[in-house]
Design a protein around this motif. Structure first.
Motif, mmCIF file in Angstrom:
data_model
loop_
_atom_site.group_PDB
_atom_site.id
_atom_site.type_symbol
_atom_site.label_atom_id
_atom_site.label_comp_id
_atom_site.label_asym_id
_atom_site.label_seq_id
_atom_site.Cartn_x
_atom_site.Cartn_y
_atom_site.Cartn_z
ATOM 1 N N GLN A 1 35.327 37.474 65.189
ATOM 2 C CA GLN A 1 34.797 37.229 63.855
ATOM 3 C C GLN A 1 33.729 38.229 63.450
ATOM 4 O O GLN A 1 33.496 38.435 62.258
ATOM 5 C CB GLN A 1 34.227 35.811 63.772
ATOM 6 C CG GLN A 1 35.272 34.722 63.860
ATOM 7 C CD GLN A 1 34.748 33.394 63.329
ATOM 8 O OE1 GLN A 1 33.971 33.347 62.386
ATOM 9 N NE2 GLN A 1 35.172 32.309 63.962
ATOM 10 N N SER A 2 33.064 38.820 64.388
ATOM 11 C CA SER A 2 31.932 39.687 64.059
ATOM 12 C C SER A 2 32.276 41.172 64.035
ATOM 13 O O SER A 2 31.450 41.992 63.650
ATOM 14 C CB SER A 2 30.797 39.453 65.062
ATOM 15 O OG SER A 2 31.233 39.731 66.385
ATOM 16 N N GLN B 1 25.986 32.486 71.719
ATOM 17 C CA GLN B 1 26.382 32.385 70.318
ATOM 18 C C GLN B 1 25.564 31.321 69.578
ATOM 19 O O GLN B 1 25.206 31.503 68.409
ATOM 20 C CB GLN B 1 27.874 32.058 70.214
ATOM 21 C CG GLN B 1 28.786 33.184 70.662
ATOM 22 C CD GLN B 1 30.238 32.750 70.815
ATOM 23 O OE1 GLN B 1 30.629 31.668 70.386
ATOM 24 N NE2 GLN B 1 31.039 33.602 71.448
ATOM 25 N N THR C 1 28.457 32.619 77.378
ATOM 26 C CA THR C 1 28.808 33.255 76.101
ATOM 27 C C THR C 1 28.623 32.318 74.914
ATOM 28 O O THR C 1 28.101 32.728 73.864
ATOM 29 C CB THR C 1 30.256 33.765 76.145
ATOM 30 O OG1 THR C 1 31.124 32.683 76.523
ATOM 31 C CG2 THR C 1 30.404 34.891 77.146
ATOM 32 N N TYR C 2 29.066 31.075 75.051
ATOM 33 C CA TYR C 2 28.933 30.156 73.918
ATOM 34 C C TYR C 2 27.461 29.807 73.676
ATOM 35 O O TYR C 2 27.014 29.729 72.524
ATOM 36 C CB TYR C 2 29.740 28.881 74.155
ATOM 37 C CG TYR C 2 29.768 27.975 72.932
ATOM 38 C CD1 TYR C 2 30.523 28.320 71.818
ATOM 39 C CD2 TYR C 2 29.019 26.803 72.890
ATOM 40 C CE1 TYR C 2 30.544 27.504 70.687
ATOM 41 C CE2 TYR C 2 29.032 25.985 71.767
ATOM 42 C CZ TYR C 2 29.799 26.348 70.674
ATOM 43 O OH TYR C 2 29.811 25.543 69.553
ATOM 44 N N ASP D 1 31.723 34.973 67.682
ATOM 45 C CA ASP D 1 32.863 35.405 68.472
ATOM 46 C C ASP D 1 33.124 36.876 68.176
ATOM 47 O O ASP D 1 32.980 37.319 67.030
ATOM 48 C CB ASP D 1 34.113 34.603 68.090
ATOM 49 C CG ASP D 1 34.218 33.304 68.859
ATOM 50 O OD1 ASP D 1 34.993 32.437 68.405
ATOM 51 O OD2 ASP D 1 33.543 33.150 69.887
ATOM 52 N N ARG E 1 30.499 29.918 66.262
ATOM 53 C CA ARG E 1 31.698 30.740 66.415
ATOM 54 C C ARG E 1 31.691 31.967 65.511
ATOM 55 O O ARG E 1 32.528 32.860 65.675
ATOM 56 C CB ARG E 1 32.939 29.898 66.120
ATOM 57 C CG ARG E 1 33.194 28.781 67.124
ATOM 58 C CD ARG E 1 33.469 29.322 68.518
ATOM 59 N NE ARG E 1 33.760 28.251 69.476
ATOM 60 C CZ ARG E 1 33.918 28.442 70.782
ATOM 61 N NH1 ARG E 1 33.784 29.665 71.281
ATOM 62 N NH2 ARG E 1 34.183 27.435 71.580
ATOM 63 N N ARG E 2 30.741 32.035 64.589
ATOM 64 C CA ARG E 2 30.605 33.258 63.785
ATOM 65 C C ARG E 2 30.397 34.482 64.680
ATOM 66 O O ARG E 2 30.704 35.601 64.273
ATOM 67 C CB ARG E 2 29.388 33.153 62.867
ATOM 68 C CG ARG E 2 29.405 32.073 61.833
ATOM 69 C CD ARG E 2 28.094 32.128 61.039
ATOM 70 N NE ARG E 2 27.824 30.897 60.328
ATOM 71 C CZ ARG E 2 28.310 30.610 59.125
ATOM 72 N NH1 ARG E 2 29.092 31.471 58.515
ATOM 73 N NH2 ARG E 2 28.003 29.460 58.539
#
Length: 452
Positions: free
Chosen positions: A380-381, A315, A311-312, A377, A374-375
């Motif tokens: 946040q989105s 991103q 996942t990271y 995540d 992290r935008r």
């Protein structure tokens, strides 16, 4: 009552037009800084630049039928022909239907092993180079481009492309000519022996020779009664069924040129920018490595299920594409008068939607120049407008290969970061080159060290 978008102050106009030739990204950023809707006169043309998610949605999706491919891609048709990038109407719909099954989710998932093995091959190649010359920088971008060609050949063509590395250089010359024709509005005679024209002529001749050989090879391996599902074979079978054999063969060659270009360059660009950004942000790179080691423990290769666990890393790739979207501009031409956000757009107007500036809109992105994965995540989105982020385009002409491209970028990023330490000289300045995709100018010289 609708109105025309405002134009730039007269004192700004010469600078904007000059940047069209020498700094296209700068021109788009300057236009976006003036307003979310700007009208710029360029000789006989008027460019309508729109830079809001709802404007992009209207042009690319809600009223997509009214907007055909525009400036830049029109000129590209002269060098690429009627492939999926440049064709319109019924021809485009037929071509899209022909290749769409090759991009079904189940088929893309089934290609995970091929993508992973190409990524592992690149990792091992870089490791060997690091062992042979520990402190010698390597142009990783060239190797990444070779990898994307290899993935393209294995997943969509059932044809090895290792012996055709010159394809990438041929496409550079072809795009240079297309951009030259765009800037000069095709007013420079083709018979003038300019350097770009000479390089283009050689490149097109070499590319034609390569395409002819690839078609002959793949066609010979399609047996009667078989039903191959790779994109290349489907294109060949469609050409055989065409009522005009000569036109069918010509369209096949033009579609293959488009597949070769779009199938490798956008992903190579994305990987280049991702690796550069990770090299410049060691903490983020360490987090990617930690995730890759946890998900791909024991040095194993990723499979389709792992894509949802990385996942990271996903991103990170998404954020790299925010800053450097592979499709940096989406040019259109209005076929009939329209209204976009209350602004009048006349028939024949050139309309520009730029993911590059949309992805940097200060009302949509906090500190937009900062690299921050992290935008993306979910938290946040969630409230971000859907059309604030369109690295693969949007609407009916959304990139058909987006899922395969994302899997490739995530797998390669994870494996290379897990196994290698890639560092870049702080003095190196990679420059974004806005061609048909957002290429990385200057290469990517990196020093490689295996990670134990």
């Amino acid at each position: 009552m609708s109105t025309h978008p405002p134009g730039p102050p007269l004192r700004h106009l010469p600078g904007l037009l000059r940047k069209l030739a020498v700094d296209r990204l700068g021109m788009m950023r300057d236009a976006a800084a003036l307003s979310d809707a700007v009208r710029v006169r360029m000789g006989p043309k008027k460019l309508y630049v729109f830079n809001r998610p709802d404007y992009a949605k209207h042009v690319l999706a809600d009223n997509a039928a009214n907007y055909h491919k525009g400036i830049g891609l029109v000129e590209s048709r002269a060098v690429l022909g009627d492939g999926l990038l440049t064709s319109e109407g019924d021809l485009w719909r037929t071509q899209r239907r022909t290749v769409q099954p090759a991009f079904r989710p189940a088929r893309v998932a089934a290609q995970a092993h091929a993508v992973a093995h190409e990524a592992a091959r690149l990792s091992e190649l870089l490791r060997q180079r690091a062992t042979a010359a520990p402190h010698t920088p390597v142009d990783v971008l060239a190797d990444v481009t070779s990898l994307t060609l290899g993935v393209l050949g294995r997943t969509l063509m059932e044809t090895p492309l290792n012996a055709h590395a010159g394809i990438a250089h041929a496409f550079e010359a072809i795009q240079d000519q297309a951009m030259f024709d765009m800037v000069t509005q095709s007013l420079v005679p083709a018979w003038l022996p300019l350097p770009t024209r000479r390089r283009f002529t050689r490149a097109r001749r070499d590319l034609t020779r390569t395409v002819t050989a690839l078609v002959a090879d793949r066609a010979a391996r399609i047996t009667p009664g078989s039903a191959p599902d790779d994109a290349f074979a489907r294109m060949i079978l469609a050409a055989r069924a065409h009522p005009d054999p000569a036109r069918g063969h010509r369209l096949l060659q033009e579609e293959l040129v488009t597949l070769l270009l779009a199938g490798h360059e956008t992903t190579a660009s994305t990987l280049g920018w991702t690796l550069l950004l990770l090299a410049r942000h060691p903490r983020i790179r360490a987090t990617v490595r930690e995730e890759a080691r946890a998900v791909l423990a024991g040095g194993r290769l990723p499979d389709a299920d792992d894509l949802h666990k990385l996942t990271y890393t996903t991103q990170v790739v998404q954020e790299a594409m925010r800053l450097y979207p592979p499709v940096w501009i989406l040019p259109r031409v209005a076929q009939a008068p329209d209204t976009v956000g209350g602004f009048t757009v006349p028939a024949g107007a050139d309309v520009l939607i730029s993911p590059y500036t949309l992805h940097r809109h200060p009302d949509l992105w906090d500190d937009p120049e900062r690299f921050d994965p992290r935008r993306f995540d979910a938290a946040q989105s969630t409230h971000r407008p859907r059309y604030a982020y369109i690295p693969f385009g949007a609407g009916p002409r959304f990139c058909v290969g987006s899922a395969l491209g994302m899997m490739e970028a995530v797998f390669v990023t994870a494996l290379l970061t897990r196994d290698l330490e890639l560092t870049v000289d702080p003095r190196h300045r990679a420059s974004p080159e806005p061609m048909m995709s957002l290429r990385m100018g200057g290469g990517l010289p990196m020093t490689i060290r295996p990670v134990t």
